[in-house]
Each structure stands twice: as structure tokens, then as C-alpha cells.
Design a protein around this motif. Sequence first.
Motif, PDB file in Angstrom:
ATOM      1  N   TRP A  85      64.375  42.430  27.762  1.00  0.00           N
ATOM      2  CA  TRP A  85      65.613  43.002  27.220  1.00  0.00           C
ATOM      3  C   TRP A  85      65.310  43.884  26.023  1.00  0.00           C
ATOM      4  CZ3 TRP A  85      67.093  37.259  27.130  1.00  0.00           C
ATOM      5  CH2 TRP A  85      67.519  36.864  28.406  1.00  0.00           C
ATOM      6  N   GLY A  86      65.861  45.061  26.037  1.00  0.00           N
ATOM      7  CA  GLY A  86      65.691  45.974  24.906  1.00  0.00           C
ATOM      8  C   GLY A  86      64.341  46.666  24.893  1.00  0.00           C
ATOM      9  N   LEU A  87      63.442  46.252  25.786  1.00  0.00           N
ATOM     10  CA  LEU A  87      62.098  46.844  25.834  1.00  0.00           C
ATOM     11  C   LEU A  87      61.822  47.333  27.259  1.00  0.00           C
ATOM     12  CD1 LEU A  87      60.215  44.062  23.817  1.00  0.00           C
ATOM     13  CD2 LEU A  87      60.731  46.371  23.001  1.00  0.00           C
ATOM     14  N   GLU A  88      62.911  47.811  27.908  1.00  0.00           N
ATOM     15  CA  GLU A  88      62.789  48.134  29.335  1.00  0.00           C
ATOM     16  C   GLU A  88      61.667  49.150  29.594  1.00  0.00           C
ATOM     17  OE1 GLU A  88      65.609  47.641  27.764  1.00  0.00           O
ATOM     18  OE2 GLU A  88      66.513  46.001  28.901  1.00  0.00           O
ATOM     19  N   GLU A  89      61.639  50.216  28.788  1.00  0.00           N
ATOM     20  CA  GLU A  89      60.601  51.222  29.074  1.00  0.00           C
ATOM     21  C   GLU A  89      59.193  50.699  28.771  1.00  0.00           C
ATOM     22  OE1 GLU A  89      60.719  55.229  27.359  1.00  0.00           O
ATOM     23  OE2 GLU A  89      58.623  55.392  27.915  1.00  0.00           O
ATOM     24  N   PRO A  90      58.937  50.247  27.541  1.00  0.00           N
ATOM     25  CA  PRO A  90      57.547  49.848  27.276  1.00  0.00           C
ATOM     26  C   PRO A  90      57.069  48.673  28.124  1.00  0.00           C
ATOM     27  CG  PRO A  90      58.965  49.345  25.379  1.00  0.00           C
ATOM     28  CD  PRO A  90      59.775  50.195  26.324  1.00  0.00           C
ATOM     29  N   SER A  91      58.002  47.821  28.576  1.00  0.00           N
ATOM     30  CA  SER A  91      57.520  46.648  29.320  1.00  0.00           C
ATOM     31  C   SER A  91      57.510  46.852  30.835  1.00  0.00           C
ATOM     32  CB  SER A  91      58.331  45.398  28.949  1.00  0.00           C
ATOM     33  OG  SER A  91      59.679  45.534  29.359  1.00  0.00           O
ATOM     34  N   THR A  92      57.826  48.058  31.302  1.00  0.00           N
ATOM     35  CA  THR A  92      57.685  48.323  32.744  1.00  0.00           C
ATOM     36  C   THR A  92      56.199  48.365  33.079  1.00  0.00           C
ATOM     37  OG1 THR A  92      59.747  49.584  32.860  1.00  0.00           O
ATOM     38  CG2 THR A  92      58.113  50.001  34.586  1.00  0.00           C
ATOM     39  N   ASN A  93      55.798  47.503  33.990  1.00  0.00           N
ATOM     40  CA  ASN A  93      54.384  47.488  34.382  1.00  0.00           C
ATOM     41  C   ASN A  93      54.248  46.841  35.741  1.00  0.00           C
ATOM     42  OD1 ASN A  93      52.908  44.538  34.002  1.00  0.00           O
ATOM     43  ND2 ASN A  93      54.771  44.721  32.782  1.00  0.00           N
ATOM     44  N   LEU A  94      53.059  46.921  36.298  1.00  0.00           N
ATOM     45  CA  LEU A  94      52.760  46.252  37.561  1.00  0.00           C
ATOM     46  C   LEU A  94      51.661  45.234  37.302  1.00  0.00           C
ATOM     47  CD1 LEU A  94      52.724  49.409  39.864  1.00  0.00           C
ATOM     48  CD2 LEU A  94      54.545  47.696  39.676  1.00  0.00           C
ATOM     49  N   GLU A  95      51.686  44.164  38.079  1.00  0.00           N
ATOM     50  CA  GLU A  95      50.650  43.138  37.934  1.00  0.00           C
ATOM     51  C   GLU A  95      49.849  43.050  39.222  1.00  0.00           C
ATOM     52  OE1 GLU A  95      51.999  39.055  38.016  1.00  0.00           O
ATOM     53  OE2 GLU A  95      50.334  38.401  36.751  1.00  0.00           O
ATOM     54  N   PHE A  96      48.542  43.197  39.089  1.00  0.00           N
ATOM     55  CA  PHE A  96      47.649  43.062  40.239  1.00  0.00           C
ATOM     56  C   PHE A  96      47.090  41.645  40.215  1.00  0.00           C
ATOM     57  CE2 PHE A  96      43.444  43.644  42.316  1.00  0.00           C
ATOM     58  CZ  PHE A  96      43.870  44.192  43.520  1.00  0.00           C
ATOM     59  N   LYS A  97      47.442  40.862  41.233  1.00  0.00           N
ATOM     60  CA  LYS A  97      47.108  39.431  41.201  1.00  0.00           C
ATOM     61  C   LYS A  97      45.685  39.093  41.674  1.00  0.00           C
ATOM     62  CE  LYS A  97      50.116  36.318  41.154  1.00  0.00           C
ATOM     63  NZ  LYS A  97      50.584  35.359  40.121  1.00  0.00           N
ATOM     64  N   PRO A  98      45.176  39.757  42.742  1.00  0.00           N
ATOM     65  CA  PRO A  98      43.885  39.275  43.278  1.00  0.00           C
ATOM     66  C   PRO A  98      42.688  39.744  42.462  1.00  0.00           C
ATOM     67  CG  PRO A  98      44.705  41.052  44.642  1.00  0.00           C
ATOM     68  CD  PRO A  98      45.751  40.806  43.596  1.00  0.00           C
ATOM     69  N   SER A  99      42.685  39.351  41.214  1.00  0.00           N
ATOM     70  CA  SER A  99      41.598  39.734  40.324  1.00  0.00           C
ATOM     71  C   SER A  99      41.170  38.480  39.578  1.00  0.00           C
ATOM     72  CB  SER A  99      42.139  40.790  39.353  1.00  0.00           C
ATOM     73  OG  SER A  99      41.226  41.025  38.325  1.00  0.00           O
ATOM     74  N   ASP A 100      39.881  38.358  39.302  1.00  0.00           N
ATOM     75  CA  ASP A 100      39.403  37.194  38.554  1.00  0.00           C
ATOM     76  C   ASP A 100      38.249  37.602  37.652  1.00  0.00           C
ATOM     77  OD1 ASP A 100      36.752  36.703  39.853  1.00  0.00           O
ATOM     78  OD2 ASP A 100      37.951  36.306  41.644  1.00  0.00           O
ATOM     79  N   ALA A 101      37.854  36.679  36.797  1.00  0.00           N
ATOM     80  CA  ALA A 101      36.879  37.005  35.751  1.00  0.00           C
ATOM     81  C   ALA A 101      35.437  37.056  36.253  1.00  0.00           C
ATOM     82  CB  ALA A 101      37.005  36.017  34.595  1.00  0.00           C
ATOM     83  N   SER A 102      35.232  36.917  37.566  1.00  0.00           N
ATOM     84  CA  SER A 102      33.868  37.139  38.054  1.00  0.00           C
ATOM     85  C   SER A 102      33.654  38.617  38.372  1.00  0.00           C
ATOM     86  CB  SER A 102      33.562  36.273  39.283  1.00  0.00           C
ATOM     87  OG  SER A 102      34.329  36.672  40.406  1.00  0.00           O
ATOM     88  N   CYS A 103      34.666  39.430  38.105  1.00  0.00           N
ATOM     89  CA  CYS A 103      34.502  40.871  38.330  1.00  0.00           C
ATOM     90  C   CYS A 103      33.823  41.509  37.126  1.00  0.00           C
ATOM     91  CB  CYS A 103      35.851  41.540  38.587  1.00  0.00           C
ATOM     92  SG  CYS A 103      36.876  41.790  37.115  1.00  0.00           S
ATOM     93  N   ASN A 104      33.278  42.682  37.354  1.00  0.00           N
ATOM     94  CA  ASN A 104      32.879  43.542  36.250  1.00  0.00           C
ATOM     95  C   ASN A 104      34.136  44.352  35.901  1.00  0.00           C
ATOM     96  OD1 ASN A 104      32.194  46.041  34.966  1.00  0.00           O
ATOM     97  ND2 ASN A 104      30.047  45.629  35.445  1.00  0.00           N
ATOM     98  N   PRO A 105      34.718  44.148  34.717  1.00  0.00           N
ATOM     99  CA  PRO A 105      36.021  44.775  34.452  1.00  0.00           C
ATOM    100  C   PRO A 105      35.982  46.301  34.481  1.00  0.00           C
ATOM    101  CG  PRO A 105      35.144  43.759  32.451  1.00  0.00           C
ATOM    102  CD  PRO A 105      34.259  43.329  33.586  1.00  0.00           C
ATOM    103  N   TYR A 106      34.838  46.891  34.107  1.00  0.00           N
ATOM    104  CA  TYR A 106      34.746  48.360  34.162  1.00  0.00           C
ATOM    105  C   TYR A 106      34.893  48.835  35.609  1.00  0.00           C
ATOM    106  CZ  TYR A 106      32.754  47.566  29.540  1.00  0.00           C
ATOM    107  OH  TYR A 106      32.568  47.151  28.250  1.00  0.00           O
ATOM    108  N   ILE A 107      34.171  48.145  36.501  1.00  0.00           N
ATOM    109  CA  ILE A 107      34.186  48.552  37.912  1.00  0.00           C
ATOM    110  C   ILE A 107      35.545  48.229  38.534  1.00  0.00           C
ATOM    111  CG2 ILE A 107      33.115  48.093  40.161  1.00  0.00           C
ATOM    112  CD1 ILE A 107      30.445  47.679  38.697  1.00  0.00           C
ATOM    113  N   ALA A 108      36.107  47.078  38.183  1.00  0.00           N
ATOM    114  CA  ALA A 108      37.396  46.684  38.762  1.00  0.00           C
ATOM    115  C   ALA A 108      38.502  47.651  38.319  1.00  0.00           C
ATOM    116  CB  ALA A 108      37.732  45.257  38.332  1.00  0.00           C
ATOM    117  N   PHE A 109      38.568  47.951  37.025  1.00  0.00           N
ATOM    118  CA  PHE A 109      39.629  48.851  36.543  1.00  0.00           C
ATOM    119  C   PHE A 109      39.422  50.265  37.103  1.00  0.00           C
ATOM    120  CE2 PHE A 109      40.241  46.295  32.283  1.00  0.00           C
ATOM    121  CZ  PHE A 109      40.676  45.209  33.018  1.00  0.00           C
ATOM    122  N   ALA A 110      38.159  50.687  37.180  1.00  0.00           N
ATOM    123  CA  ALA A 110      37.885  52.019  37.741  1.00  0.00           C
ATOM    124  C   ALA A 110      38.338  52.064  39.199  1.00  0.00           C
ATOM    125  CB  ALA A 110      36.399  52.347  37.628  1.00  0.00           C
ATOM    126  N   GLY A 111      38.128  50.971  39.924  1.00  0.00           N
ATOM    127  CA  GLY A 111      38.570  50.901  41.323  1.00  0.00           C
ATOM    128  C   GLY A 111      40.085  50.993  41.429  1.00  0.00           C
TER     129      GLY A 111
END
Length: 449
Positions: A328-354
Motif C-alpha cells: 500500500w502506498g508503494l505500488e510503483e517501487p514495490s512492483t516486482n517479479l519473483e523467480f522461485k526455482p533458484s537456490d544458493a548452489s548457483c553462481n549468482p553472477y551466472i544465474a542473474f546474467a541468465g
Amino acid sequence: MTPDEAVAVCRQAEVRLVRFLYCDNGGIVRAKAAHVERLADRMRTGIGLTVAMQAMNSLDQLQPVEGMGPVGEVRLVPDPSTLRVLPYAPHSAAMLVDHVRLDGEPYEAGPRSFLQRMDAALRERGMVLRCSVENEFSLATHTDEGFAPIDDSLCFSTVGMTASQEVTDAIVAALEAQSIQLEQYYAELGHGQQELSVVPLPVLEAADTQILVRETIRAVASSFGLVASLAPKPWPDQAGNGAHVHFSVWDPSAERNLFHDGARRYALSETAERFAAGILAHTPALLALTAPSFNSFRRLLPQHWSSAFVCWGPDNREATVRVPSTFWGLEEPSTNLEFKPSDASCNPYIAFAGLIAAGLDGIARGLGLPEPMLVDPATLTDAERDRAGAARYPETLGAALDALERDEVLTGAMGELLTASYVAVRRSEFEAYGAMDEAEQYRGHFAKY
Ligand code: GLU
Ligand code: MG
């Protein structure tokens, strides 16, 4: 920050060793450290690293990859803006590094430069990605058989909060000391399971921060005689540890959230829909980057809140891409998407780049989203899921790697050397763990991530 300024910060904090941190193709965080007396030089010249390390898997088995044998080296060159004095290690500091060739050019198999390339490709289109990670992890003690959860508390229960309050406070204090801004904490569903989420950051900073967070959680827990595991499935009978990625695309000055359009469905702009459609189109292959360990596929099961079918939906926690309801009141800044099938065994640079490569493909091809999934997809019949386009994910790392090798958009973005070394490393892990019994498979991942 110049090398001399970095040295001054380290001297002020009485630092002796400065870790040059990187994450490899197996998702392992590795480092070499420079002594503070030699730091200014090493910041300019980098520290030498054998080219073989990008062909080393997470069992320290070197894989045969052309150009990654015993001859040749690259340099680990730190990014001074990432300097942190480490509150959990005596007289120590850390910086995240780029892999640089001897001729000064970015190393083609360097994960951080892959993300920098994708970040630049997005910026060329007037967009920057901001992301944040919700890290779930399990606190455990060593036992004769392996690792046991520190509690059997219930989901979000304050009993669980109490059981881990000292170590949690120490982790939060250590993150604050490194200027890492947290969003939330709670004791999650699984026994001994916790969740710490970080605020959204520009994508490169988000990936650097993810490495620092992983390091901090593990190190602080260890100072309490505990083991913190961010492994995707710590125990067969307990909830998995996700590292869900929340993301949104902004204009380069970060003033306007380009994912937000209040006049459209779920306030998602056309850009957001295309980006998400690109991600869904590449999900089978993306899994090899975002949930890329043998153990990851024990987590990605139907009705485990980790997602298991390719789909999207508003506040649907069984969807690949969840559209979280805004604040509430933060509609624009809080609009986002969540990608669920991700875990900490990834390399975050490679995962985010993908994720960027897939999202850009969705934008370039003007892809549209199918109808949103408004129910748990596991409750539909096969025919209903087929009609909705909600395919079951690849069920093993091997199958996800097959999808990656067929995916020309992702492998094209990664480039030949990164693709060859990444696939060799991850496939060798799939085979090595596949030859072990189940207990060894679990133990093998528990303390590595
Ligand atoms: N632990 C679940 C997973 O593996 C996520 C639970 C939740 O945060 O909704 O992804
Ligand atoms: Mg959670």
C-alpha cells in the motif's frame, strides 16, 4: 576507491589479509588473499590463478576442458567498491574480483564479466535490473551421522526465533557491519530453517552481495559451533532452501520502475510481461544456471512451494514467476517479479546474467504471457496443464543441462568458453553424485553451500 584508499581503510581496521573472492562454475566461493603490505600492488596487478580453476567441479575434480589445463593463468582483479572489513574473521577483509586475461581483457569464462556484459546489454536498451534474494538456510549441529537441525520448530514460530536468536543476531550484526541492508528475517517452515532477505540492489551489486551474505551466514554460524547450510535440500524430510530472486527493471537513473503500469493487469507493464515471458520460454535451460546442483532437483517438487511447473501467477507460490502483490502506498517501487526455482548452489553472477538474457529475448521477440495460473498447478490434470502450457520442469540436473545445451539464446549469451566449462563442471557433478548413495549425496552438498 583507489588502491591506496583501500589500503588506508584496511590499515585503520588493522586488517592483515584481504580475501579476493570469486564464485566458480560449481557455485563454490573460493579465494586467495593478499597481505595488506602487498595489497596496493595486488589491486593493480591482480592475483594469479591457474586457468584450470574454471574447470574444477565442486568435488575438486578437474574436468577436461580445452584451454583449462595446467598451463596458463588469469588474474583475479578486485573491484575496490566491494571492499568489506570482515566482522567474522580476525584481521581480514574481502573484495569481489573479476577474472582478467594476462592481456588485460575480461576472461571469457569469467562469471562476473558475463553479468557485466548482460547488464550492459540491458542498459543499451535504457534499462537496469534490480534484484534481491531471499536466502533460506538450515542451522544444524554436527552428529556422528552427519548434521541434525537445531530445532523442530513450526513455520514462522517464535519458538524457532528463540532457538536461534543469538546466532541470528550475530549474523544480522555482521551483515550490518558490512553495510548490507536486510529486509526481513523469520524462522521458516523446516526444522532449523531460517530466512534472511536483502533489499533490492543493482544487479552486479546484488550478485556481489549474495556472495558476501552466503559467506557471512556460514562463518557466523560456524563461530557458534553450528553449520549453516544453504544447500537446496538439506534433509530428505524437510523443506528445501530456496534463494528466490525478486527483480524489476528500472530506467538507468532508478527513478522509474519500468515493470509498473497501474493501468494494466496486476499493474505489470508490457515490458514486465515480455521479460517474464522470456524467462518462462527459457525456464528448462535456466534451471541449469539458477538451480544447478544435483541436490537442487530434490527441492523442485510439486507442492513444495518451490515451483515445479512452468507457469506464472499473482501471489502464486507454486509458480515459476510469482507476481507479488504490491505494498500500500508503494505500488510503483514495490512492483516486482519473483523467480522461485533458484537456490544458493548457483553462481549468482551466472544465474542473474541468465535471467537478463532470457528477459531480453522475451523483449526482443515481443513474447506475451499465457493465461496466469490461479491455482496450484499440481491440482490440475495433465490435460489441463498442457492446455495452460505448464510443463513439468526437467527433473534432474542432467536434463536441465541438456536443455541448456540446446538453448542458443543462453549459450550464445554465455559464449563458448563459459558454456563449455560450465556444462563440463555441472555435468561431471551430476555424474559423480549420481554414482553415490543417497546419504552421501546429501552430505556432499550440505556444508558446501
Ligand atoms: N522453502 C520453499 C522453497 O524451497 C519456499 C517457501 C516460501 O518461502 O514460500 O523454495
Ligand atoms: Mg521462504
